[in-house]
Design an enzyme around this catalytic site. Structure first.
Site, PDB file in Angstrom:
ATOM      1  N   HIS A  27      12.463  37.220   9.159  1.00  0.00           N
ATOM      2  CA  HIS A  27      13.725  37.908   8.882  1.00  0.00           C
ATOM      3  C   HIS A  27      13.677  39.289   9.516  1.00  0.00           C
ATOM      4  O   HIS A  27      13.030  40.207   9.002  1.00  0.00           O
ATOM      5  CB  HIS A  27      13.989  38.030   7.380  1.00  0.00           C
ATOM      6  CG  HIS A  27      15.343  38.589   7.062  1.00  0.00           C
ATOM      7  ND1 HIS A  27      16.430  37.792   6.774  1.00  0.00           N
ATOM      8  CD2 HIS A  27      15.807  39.858   7.026  1.00  0.00           C
ATOM      9  CE1 HIS A  27      17.492  38.559   6.553  1.00  0.00           C
ATOM     10  NE2 HIS A  27      17.142  39.825   6.701  1.00  0.00           N
ATOM     11  N   CYS A  28      14.366  39.437  10.632  1.00  0.00           N
ATOM     12  CA  CYS A  28      14.469  40.717  11.311  1.00  0.00           C
ATOM     13  C   CYS A  28      15.770  40.719  12.112  1.00  0.00           C
ATOM     14  O   CYS A  28      16.488  39.722  12.153  1.00  0.00           O
ATOM     15  CB  CYS A  28      13.258  40.976  12.214  1.00  0.00           C
ATOM     16  SG  CYS A  28      12.858  39.615  13.337  1.00  0.00           S
ATOM     17  N   ARG A 126      29.998  45.160  -0.302  1.00  0.00           N
ATOM     18  CA  ARG A 126      29.957  46.486   0.320  1.00  0.00           C
ATOM     19  C   ARG A 126      29.614  46.414   1.808  1.00  0.00           C
ATOM     20  O   ARG A 126      29.737  47.394   2.531  1.00  0.00           O
ATOM     21  CB  ARG A 126      28.942  47.371  -0.397  1.00  0.00           C
ATOM     22  CG  ARG A 126      27.555  46.813  -0.435  1.00  0.00           C
ATOM     23  CD  ARG A 126      26.618  47.611  -1.324  1.00  0.00           C
ATOM     24  NE  ARG A 126      25.409  46.875  -1.628  1.00  0.00           N
ATOM     25  CZ  ARG A 126      24.386  46.740  -0.806  1.00  0.00           C
ATOM     26  NH1 ARG A 126      24.438  47.297   0.398  1.00  0.00           N
ATOM     27  NH2 ARG A 126      23.314  46.058  -1.154  1.00  0.00           N
ATOM     28  N   TYR A 153      23.356  35.542   1.565  1.00  0.00           N
ATOM     29  CA  TYR A 153      22.955  36.868   1.112  1.00  0.00           C
ATOM     30  C   TYR A 153      23.899  37.289  -0.004  1.00  0.00           C
ATOM     31  O   TYR A 153      25.118  37.374   0.202  1.00  0.00           O
ATOM     32  CB  TYR A 153      23.016  37.855   2.277  1.00  0.00           C
ATOM     33  CG  TYR A 153      22.449  39.230   1.985  1.00  0.00           C
ATOM     34  CD1 TYR A 153      21.442  39.422   1.052  1.00  0.00           C
ATOM     35  CD2 TYR A 153      22.925  40.341   2.667  1.00  0.00           C
ATOM     36  CE1 TYR A 153      20.923  40.680   0.799  1.00  0.00           C
ATOM     37  CE2 TYR A 153      22.408  41.613   2.431  1.00  0.00           C
ATOM     38  CZ  TYR A 153      21.403  41.769   1.497  1.00  0.00           C
ATOM     39  OH  TYR A 153      20.886  43.026   1.248  1.00  0.00           O
ATOM     40  N   ASP A 246      12.396  42.487   7.780  1.00  0.00           N
ATOM     41  CA  ASP A 246      13.756  43.046   7.729  1.00  0.00           C
ATOM     42  C   ASP A 246      13.918  44.234   8.680  1.00  0.00           C
ATOM     43  O   ASP A 246      14.866  45.010   8.553  1.00  0.00           O
ATOM     44  CB  ASP A 246      14.162  43.454   6.310  1.00  0.00           C
ATOM     45  CG  ASP A 246      15.668  43.708   6.173  1.00  0.00           C
ATOM     46  OD1 ASP A 246      16.447  42.990   6.812  1.00  0.00           O
ATOM     47  OD2 ASP A 246      16.058  44.645   5.453  1.00  0.00           O
ATOM     48  N   ASN A 251      20.740  49.970   6.455  1.00  0.00           N
ATOM     49  CA  ASN A 251      21.375  50.511   5.245  1.00  0.00           C
ATOM     50  C   ASN A 251      20.379  50.922   4.163  1.00  0.00           C
ATOM     51  O   ASN A 251      20.741  51.007   2.997  1.00  0.00           O
ATOM     52  CB  ASN A 251      22.386  49.509   4.663  1.00  0.00           C
ATOM     53  CG  ASN A 251      23.608  49.369   5.542  1.00  0.00           C
ATOM     54  OD1 ASN A 251      24.343  50.317   5.747  1.00  0.00           O
ATOM     55  ND2 ASN A 251      23.808  48.174   6.082  1.00  0.00           N
TER      56      ASN A 251
END
Length: 291
Positions: A27-28, A126, A153, A246, A251
């Site tokens: 996950h990146c 958001r 997600y 990640d 954010n």
């Protein structure tokens, strides 16, 4: 980039934990560069550039061999930066795209040829505007013949409302970051138990045990309050878990994590060599490199 944007760590530490041969950062992201791959007009944030070359450097430095690159919301459904990275990876990267309801079969086949193996549905309000569920279901049905999976997600408080929709999806479904549990709640409390039930009763569901930096109330760098949650998922569902950095940590507001410290989190949640190999090699290879 946004004025409050935190740029990825310029010099992460060298992890003490050595990933097993063939390990996958599952996950990146890649961002831009914006002058080559412009950010989407409808985006809700503008990041720093984080191009593929920086991702490859980090992969090698941390001791990984492959990447799964997930389309970020700042690029919307424009997958050009993702596809460019996949094509430049020499087969060492696979992708998860974002597509709209009007994507053509030709476009889906082109993404498949580039190395895309799934699509992402984002329910975090958001970050994105909500897409009608009937549209998402239609996309799910169209990607099923390709053998792709869905990445979802969401945040833990949203699971009760979304549970029935999620379990109706016709493909393998991968949950990002354990559904973002509130780690101040009990490990056996109703919120996390619902997530465990989702995995237990639906064998097509997988979970990423990533992003302790987003979940922890104590970090950085050990994120000890996240360990019991992630370890429970790894030990209960060892054949359906994935891990990723990640990077470049979009954010993040509280701090920018040290990617080396994130790698050192792995043996805390997968304490045996067998579990580490399943988490980092066997599972991502089965899901992303089976063809």
């Amino acid at each position: 980039m946004d004025r409050d944007w935190l740029v990825f760590h310029p010099s992460p530490s060298k992890p003490a934990f050595r990933p097993p041969p063939g390990a996958v950062d599952a996950h990146c992201h890649v961002f831009g560069p914006g002058d080559v791959f412009p950010y989407a007009p409808e985006r809700k944030y503008t990041p720093c550039d984080a191009p593929k070359e920086k991702l490859w450097e980090l992969r090698d430095y941390l001791g990984f061999e492959r990447n799964v690159i997930v389309q970020a919301t700042c690029h919307g459904a424009d997958n050009r930066a993702l596809v460019d990275a996949l094509k430049a990876s020499n087969g060492r990267a696979r992708g998860v795209a974002t597509v709209k309801h009007d994507v053509t079969d030709e476009e889906l086949r082109a993404l498949d040829a580039a190395g895309v193996r799934g699509v992402r549905f984002n329910f975090v309000k958001r970050l994105v505007d909500t897409t009608p569920r009937e549209v998402l279901r239609s996309i799910a049905e169209r990607i099923q013949p390709l053998g792709w999976h869905i990445v979802i997600y969401f945040e833990a408080q949203e699971l009760p409302e979304l549970y029935d929709f999620f379990t109706s999806l016709p493909t393998t479904v991968v949950v990002d970051h354990m559904g973002r549990p509130d780690v101040t709640q009990p490990l056996d409390g109703p919120e996390f138990e619902l997530f465990i039930r989702l995995l237990r009763e639906n064998p097509n569901f997988w979970s990423k045990v990533s992003c302790p930096e987003r979940l922890s109330k104590r970090g950085p760098d050990a994120y000890e309050d996240v360990v019991p949650f992630a370890r429970r998922v790894v030990e209960t569902f060892p054949d359906r878990v994935l891990w990723g950095t990640d990077w470049p940590h979009p954010n993040m507001k509280s701090h920018m994590p040290d990617d080396g410290k994130l790698v050192d989190f792995i043996p805390k949640i997968a304490p045996t060599v067998e579990l580490q190999r399943k988490l980092l090699v066997d599972n991502p290879m089965a899901l992303y490199w089976s063809r």
